[in-house]
Design a protein around this motif. Structure first.
Motif, PDB file in Angstrom:
ATOM      1  N   THR A   1      -8.399  10.335   8.546  1.00  0.00           N
ATOM      2  CA  THR A   1      -7.516   9.565   9.434  1.00  0.00           C
ATOM      3  C   THR A   1      -6.765  10.555  10.315  1.00  0.00           C
ATOM      4  OG1 THR A   1      -5.637   9.573   7.906  1.00  0.00           O
ATOM      5  CG2 THR A   1      -7.232   7.766   7.678  1.00  0.00           C
TER       6      THR A   1
ATOM      7  N   VAL B   1      -2.604  14.396  -1.666  1.00  0.00           N
ATOM      8  CA  VAL B   1      -3.244  13.175  -1.198  1.00  0.00           C
ATOM      9  C   VAL B   1      -4.725  13.465  -1.019  1.00  0.00           C
ATOM     10  CG1 VAL B   1      -3.380  11.446   0.629  1.00  0.00           C
ATOM     11  CG2 VAL B   1      -1.157  12.406  -0.009  1.00  0.00           C
TER      12      VAL B   1
ATOM     13  N   GLU C   1      -8.111  12.119   0.583  1.00  0.00           N
ATOM     14  CA  GLU C   1      -8.464  11.248   1.690  1.00  0.00           C
ATOM     15  C   GLU C   1      -9.992  11.124   1.783  1.00  0.00           C
ATOM     16  OE1 GLU C   1      -6.565  10.986   6.040  1.00  0.00           O
ATOM     17  OE2 GLU C   1      -7.750  12.807   5.752  1.00  0.00           O
TER      18      GLU C   1
ATOM     19  N   VAL D   1      -0.019   5.611   5.117  1.00  0.00           N
ATOM     20  CA  VAL D   1       0.154   5.789   3.671  1.00  0.00           C
ATOM     21  C   VAL D   1       0.102   7.273   3.317  1.00  0.00           C
ATOM     22  CG1 VAL D   1      -0.770   5.233   1.395  1.00  0.00           C
ATOM     23  CG2 VAL D   1      -0.824   3.506   3.202  1.00  0.00           C
ATOM     24  N   LYS D   2      -0.878   7.983   3.876  1.00  0.00           N
ATOM     25  CA  LYS D   2      -0.980   9.427   3.650  1.00  0.00           C
ATOM     26  C   LYS D   2       0.325  10.117   4.028  1.00  0.00           C
ATOM     27  CE  LYS D   2      -3.265  11.762   6.773  1.00  0.00           C
ATOM     28  NZ  LYS D   2      -4.374  12.371   7.544  1.00  0.00           N
TER      29      LYS D   2
ATOM     30  N   TYR E   1      -2.764  11.469  -5.298  1.00  0.00           N
ATOM     31  CA  TYR E   1      -3.023  10.074  -4.953  1.00  0.00           C
ATOM     32  C   TYR E   1      -4.233   9.971  -4.040  1.00  0.00           C
ATOM     33  CZ  TYR E   1      -2.187   5.240  -3.531  1.00  0.00           C
ATOM     34  OH  TYR E   1      -2.317   3.891  -3.302  1.00  0.00           O
ATOM     35  N   THR E   2      -5.219   9.180  -4.468  1.00  0.00           N
ATOM     36  CA  THR E   2      -6.401   8.922  -3.645  1.00  0.00           C
ATOM     37  C   THR E   2      -6.166   7.670  -2.812  1.00  0.00           C
ATOM     38  OG1 THR E   2      -7.870   9.938  -5.277  1.00  0.00           O
ATOM     39  CG2 THR E   2      -8.881   8.460  -3.658  1.00  0.00           C
ATOM     40  N   LEU E   3      -6.293   7.785  -1.497  1.00  0.00           N
ATOM     41  CA  LEU E   3      -6.052   6.648  -0.610  1.00  0.00           C
ATOM     42  C   LEU E   3      -7.107   5.563  -0.830  1.00  0.00           C
ATOM     43  CD1 LEU E   3      -5.278   8.449   2.774  1.00  0.00           C
ATOM     44  CD2 LEU E   3      -3.632   7.453   1.177  1.00  0.00           C
TER      45      LEU E   3
ATOM     46  N   ARG F   1       0.821  -1.216   0.000  1.00  0.00           N
ATOM     47  CA  ARG F   1       0.000   0.000   0.000  1.00  0.00           C
ATOM     48  C   ARG F   1       0.855   1.267   0.000  1.00  0.00           C
ATOM     49  NH1 ARG F   1      -3.051  -0.720   5.678  1.00  0.00           N
ATOM     50  NH2 ARG F   1      -3.850  -2.452   4.464  1.00  0.00           N
TER      51      ARG F   1
ATOM     52  N   SER G   1      -5.722   5.137   5.798  1.00  0.00           N
ATOM     53  CA  SER G   1      -4.426   4.854   6.423  1.00  0.00           C
ATOM     54  C   SER G   1      -3.621   6.131   6.574  1.00  0.00           C
ATOM     55  CB  SER G   1      -3.623   3.845   5.595  1.00  0.00           C
ATOM     56  OG  SER G   1      -2.305   3.730   6.109  1.00  0.00           O
TER      57      SER G   1
END
Length: 441
Positions: free
Chosen positions: A199, A193, A195, A176-177, A167-169, A132, A173
């Motif tokens: 998170t 990012v 989200e 990861v973010k 980047y789309t999670l 991931r 997490s």
């Protein structure tokens, strides 16, 4: 990295918990404090850093890449950083022990530097998925050679300049973010990012505090967190609040043991982390916030906790991201409630230090508590406040939170409970057993 020899420990119920105690510094904030201080130019000072094995692994890794990190006799950690882009080639593998946070965040940090690093870990960490994090960092240009299944040991070849991405999670997490945002620190342009599910936001708060240009905006797709690369970070004075994940075990202990009345001091209550206290209050727990204040941009209070009669609930799914590490403690509380508690929406528990759903179902079952296992959670039939049977030896699976959860359950058990290995507790809460004994005295 070999794990120490197993350290069995027997826990026996011995009456109410009384007194005041301060839990260790927040683990998430401690990791990030060391990493960002190591990327600032000048000396940062960190007070109340968690000195558990996981955080010490982060300190060792940053030292090996050029940062000067020392603990003073006054307990304050002083970090002389190398500046963003200034990380040096480590001369040996980065030994991560049991720390998934160290591993994933450092992968992000290194990905946008022109160095190569090998990550190793103990048996538990080597089972945890790194794909991931590998996926977005690969899009930024980093290269990975991982063990089968995207696991440790793995080699990371960073790239400079890296490529900024949006980047789309795919999963909720914070690790990861944070990995993508940390990679974005040394990446030209703006890294984003998206989200969909909120998170914990320690990285965003701390990056801003160190001077990074970071914005957060709401959109139909979720929060969009943007960071401008090639940042210059300024050294900081950081006071780490008490870890709510560690506090959760003492809060549950006082809640389930009749006659208990304790104060847990200096607990961080960041709303992206405090879901466990919301869930316990929904069950009827007596948790009073005393002297609420702000420390280093984070909300903090002392928690007065008294024994209370608990009622089973269906745990709201929206609480999951803000209490994902505390589910084992919640399962223990549920074992003493009136009725059947159902907690679902927590798939992440399957890929923590252990499969925490299976581990907690087996552990509670061995102690006479009826559970039903789901793919994404657990149902626990409570004992209505009565002691559980106990009398079992529990497999902790190298998982500190499983070990601490069953130690708490044993405080209201008819027969002693033995942990097959209590040593993993040192990864996050080295003083846990001493502090329990202090409160029982």
């Amino acid at each position: 990295m070999p794990h120490p020899l197993p350290s069995p420990r027997e826990i026996t119920a011995s009456g109410p918990l009384k007194g005041r105690v301060t839990v260790p510094g927040d683990k998430s904030i401690s990791h990030r404090s060391l990493m960002l201080s190591a990327l600032a130019v000048g000396e940062s000072r960190i007070s109340w850093l968690l000195e558990g094995e996981d955080v010490l692994a982060t300190a060792a890794a940053m030292r090996s890449m050029g940062a000067d990190i020392e603990r003073g006799a006054d307990g304050v950690w002083r970090v002389h950083g190398v500046g963003v882009g200034g990380l040096l080639q480590p001369q040996a593998a980065l030994e991560m022990g049991n720390s998934g946070t160290s591993t994933r965040l450092l992968m992000g940090l290194i990905a946008s530097h022109g160095i190569t690093a090998t990550f190793t870990g103990d048996a538990s960490l080597s089972k945890r998925p790194m794909g991931r994090v590998i996926e977005p960092l690969s899009k930024m240009g980093a290269e990975f050679t991982a063990s089968p299944g995207g696991r440790l040991p793995l080699m990371l070849r960073g790239i400079n300049p890296a490529v900024p991405i949006a980047y789309t999670l795919p999963v909720a997490s914070a690790q990861v973010k944070s990995a993508v945002l940390l990679a974005g620190l040394n990446t030209p342009g703006i890294t984003r990012v998206i989200e969909p599910v909120a998170t914990r936001d320690h990285s965003e708060r701390m990056l801003r505090g160190f001077g990074a240009e970071l914005t957060v905006e709401e959109s139909p797709a979720g929060k969009i967190i943007s960071i401008r690369g090639e940042a210059e970070l300024k050294p900081q004075e950081i006071v780490v609040p008490g870890d709510p994940s560690s506090a959760a075990f003492l809060v549950v202990a006082a809640t389930i043991v009749p006659g208990s009345d304790i104060v847990v001091e200096n607990v961080g209550l960041n709303p992206t982390r405090a879901g466990i206290f919301t869930a316990l209050r929904l069950m009827g727990a007596s948790i009073e916030e005393v002297n609420p204040r702000e420390v280093g941009g984070e909300p903090v209070a002392d928690l007065r906790v008294r024994h209370a009669s608990l009622t089973a609930i269906e745990v709201p799914g929206e609480l999951a991201p803000s209490m994902i590490d505390e589910y084992p403690a919640l399962f223990v509380a549920a074992a003493f409630a009136h009725g059947r508690t159902v907690a679902r929406g927590a798939h992440e528990l399957r890929v923590k230090e252990s499969d925490r759903i299976a581990a907690m179902a087996a552990a509670l079952g061995a102690c006479g508590v009826e559970t039903e296992e789901f793919e994404d959670g657990l149902a626990v039939l409570g004992r209505g406040g009565d002691p559980i049977a106990g009398g079992a030896t529990i497999a902790t699976h190298l998982d500190h939170r499983v070990a601490m959860s069953l130690a708490v359950a044993a405080l209201n058990a008819k027969a002693p409970v033995t942990l097959d290995d209590a040593s993993p507790v040192a990864t996050s809460y080295p003083a846990f057993f001493d502090q329990l004994a202090q409160l029982q005295a």
